[in-house]
Design an enzyme around this catalytic site. Structure first.
Site, mmCIF file in Angstrom:
data_model
loop_
_atom_site.group_PDB
_atom_site.id
_atom_site.type_symbol
_atom_site.label_atom_id
_atom_site.label_comp_id
_atom_site.label_asym_id
_atom_site.label_seq_id
_atom_site.Cartn_x
_atom_site.Cartn_y
_atom_site.Cartn_z
ATOM 1 N N ARG A 5 -8.662 -58.564 -51.562
ATOM 2 C CA ARG A 5 -8.830 -59.162 -50.226
ATOM 3 C C ARG A 5 -10.092 -58.602 -49.562
ATOM 4 N NH1 ARG A 5 -4.718 -59.330 -44.934
ATOM 5 N NH2 ARG A 5 -6.312 -60.056 -43.480
ATOM 6 N N ASN A 57 -0.186 -67.025 -50.005
ATOM 7 C CA ASN A 57 -1.453 -67.576 -49.516
ATOM 8 C C ASN A 57 -2.470 -67.719 -50.651
ATOM 9 O OD1 ASN A 57 -1.368 -68.231 -46.759
ATOM 10 N ND2 ASN A 57 -1.241 -66.070 -46.206
ATOM 11 N N ASP A 78 3.944 -69.360 -41.947
ATOM 12 C CA ASP A 78 4.531 -68.877 -40.694
ATOM 13 C C ASP A 78 3.583 -68.934 -39.506
ATOM 14 O OD1 ASP A 78 2.825 -66.843 -41.476
ATOM 15 O OD2 ASP A 78 4.111 -65.256 -40.725
ATOM 16 N N HIS A 97 -3.267 -73.899 -42.036
ATOM 17 C CA HIS A 97 -4.264 -73.125 -41.289
ATOM 18 C C HIS A 97 -5.355 -74.041 -40.734
ATOM 19 C CE1 HIS A 97 -3.333 -68.886 -43.106
ATOM 20 N NE2 HIS A 97 -2.302 -69.446 -42.519
ATOM 21 N N TYR A 103 -6.636 -70.705 -36.560
ATOM 22 C CA TYR A 103 -7.583 -70.595 -37.672
ATOM 23 C C TYR A 103 -8.738 -71.573 -37.574
ATOM 24 C CZ TYR A 103 -4.643 -67.350 -40.311
ATOM 25 O OH TYR A 103 -3.937 -66.249 -40.724
ATOM 26 N N ARG A 124 -10.621 -56.839 -41.840
ATOM 27 C CA ARG A 124 -9.166 -56.863 -41.636
ATOM 28 C C ARG A 124 -8.429 -56.204 -42.813
ATOM 29 N NH1 ARG A 124 -5.021 -56.354 -38.327
ATOM 30 N NH2 ARG A 124 -3.187 -57.469 -39.063
#
Length: 445
Positions: free
Chosen positions: A94, A148, A171, A201, A268, A288
């Site tokens: 990520r 995701n 969610d 999103h 988003y 993040r």
């Protein structure tokens, strides 16, 4: 009809898993579990989470048979539901998804833009593999997938496993509806009747009503968010803590809303409408992913080690993942034919009448024991249709890149994204992503 169910959580080593276990325990009255299993291909990581959860379950629900494994046959045999929330490559990848595009002056986010495509290409083979395991060892089971990036994963399921019993759900709209409930002084988002449409999103609410009285709540919501975004009064007053990165996301809703004040936007959308702003306000060295690794990751594993060392979870700091109760809503609707109305990611098939029928859209559905029945949305405005058409083509090209093992398709996908300014920048990002993901992606020619 069964009254107790066997569940496998795919992604047993996730830091979200203990909170999901707590949530499942809290909902035993409506979704009773006889057997709970964890499945993960990262044995040592899963072991820490699972051993802590074993203690938790023994103390709070000793009747539930619990086990964890890295063996697919053991995991997927005798299950009614697979709840899948996997992260191929963990947070280390990520971090790459976020930092590689930022190096090129583009949005670095885990589900949007180049980072989302990279993550999607790691998720596709992992999710398809799990579907195949489920169908081999428990052919009547359902997969409730919230891995995701849900849009790309859902498109891959449509293309590669069109007849599988998989429901894709997210969610994020639920989280926003919960915030709106607080803003308006409601106790629960289920007190609303909503109409929402878009891609995952990437969507908009066009109706928000009081479910009991039928009152149109859109004017009140609009009046609030034009000044405050989705920051509820408790955060504005300092009474409730929210991470700075999320505060910025929720306040930016003001600008996203300004572009189309007829609807209420998903947060988003800022990544596609204001990519220059997002890049300018991003820390290229500490994203993040770093926040999560230093925060949630460290906290959950520290707590799990503490539970294991003490041999008790009686005083645990692990909290119920309340937002995840939508997974129980979904499982219960299938198990008990409740016909619950839920937002799911499904083939359009005319639900949005002026949009690609093969697109995987996020819209309200009625869920029963046969799956999801989409509600009719009708025509959508030109602005939303244009944005969605561009983004759905990006998602389709990413899946084509995987299926055809085509670097060319991926370059096209990156070039088409609203988060990337040109084909030359897309090509540079592509080369970096190929190098970073060579252990995870199919080999591309």
């Amino acid at each position: 009809m069964k009254t107790e169910f066997s569940v496998v959580i795919a992604g047993g080593g996730s830091t979200f898993t203990p909170g999901i276990v707590m949530m499942l325990l809290e909902n035993q009255d409506r979704f009773p579990i006889r057997k709970l299993k964890f499945y993960d291909n990262f044995a040592s990581r899963q072991e820490t989470i699972a051993e802590a959860c074993k203690i938790l379950l023994k103390e709070r629900a000793p009747h539930i048979e619990f086990s964890y494994t890295t063996d697919p046959e053991e995991a997927f045999t005798d299950v009614d539901f697979c709840m899948a929330h996997i992260r191929a490559g963990l947070y280390a990848m990520r971090e790459q998804d976020e930092k590689i595009p930022l190096r090129h002056g583009c949005v670095g986010q885990e589900t949007c833009g180049a980072g989302g495509m990279a993550y999607g290409l790691r998720s596709i083979p992992a999710v398809i593999e799990m579907i195949d395991y489920m169908e081999k060892y428990s052919p009547n089971a359902w997969m409730l997938n919230y891995s995701n990036p849900a849009a790309i994963v859902a498109e891959a399921c449509r293309v590669m496993r069109p007849n599988s019993k998989v429901l894709n759900i997210c969610d994020m709209p639920i989280g926003i509806e919960t915030r709106i409930a607080e803003i308006l002084g409601y106790e629960d988002r289920k007190q609303f009747d909503i109409m929402y449409y878009g891609l995952n999103h990437f969507g908009w609410w066009k109706e928000f009503k009081d479910a009991k009285t039928g009152e149109d709540l859109m004017p009140r919501i609009k009046e609030y968010i034009k000044d405050n975004g989705y920051l509820p009064p408790s955060v504005l007053s300092g009474a409730q803590h929210t991470d700075e990165s999320w505060k910025e996301t929720f306040i930016k809703v003001r600008d996203v809303y300004a572009l189309d004040p007829d609807t209420i936007p998903n947060t988003y959308l800022k990544y596609y409408m204001y990519p220059d702003y997002v890049v300018e306000h991003s820390n290229k060295e500490f994203t993040r992913a770093n926040e999560v690794m230093e925060g949630r990751e460290a906290e959950v594993f520290t707590e799990c080690h503490r539970i294991i060392a003490n041999g008790t979870a009686s005083d645990t700091t692990i909290e119920v993942e309340e937002h995840a109760s939508y997974i129980v809503d979904l499982a219960t609707a299938i198990a008990f034919n409740t016909k619950e109305r839920m937002l799911l990611i499904v083939p359009n098939n005319g639900a949005i009448s002026n949009f690609d029928p093969t697109a995987m859209v996020e819209i309200p559905c009625i869920v029963d024991n046969t799956g999801a029945k989409p509600l009719q949305i009708g025509e959508i405005p030109e602005f939303q249709k244009g944005m969605m058409s561009q983004q759905v083509s990006v998602e389709k090209l990413v899946v084509k890149a995987h299926v055809e093992q085509s670097k060319q398709r991926l370059w096209q996908a990156l070039t088409l994204s609203a988060t990337i300014p040109s084909a030359s920048v897309a090509k540079d990002i592509l080369e970096d992503l190929l190098e970073a993901n060579k252990e995870f992606w199919v080999e591309m020619k």
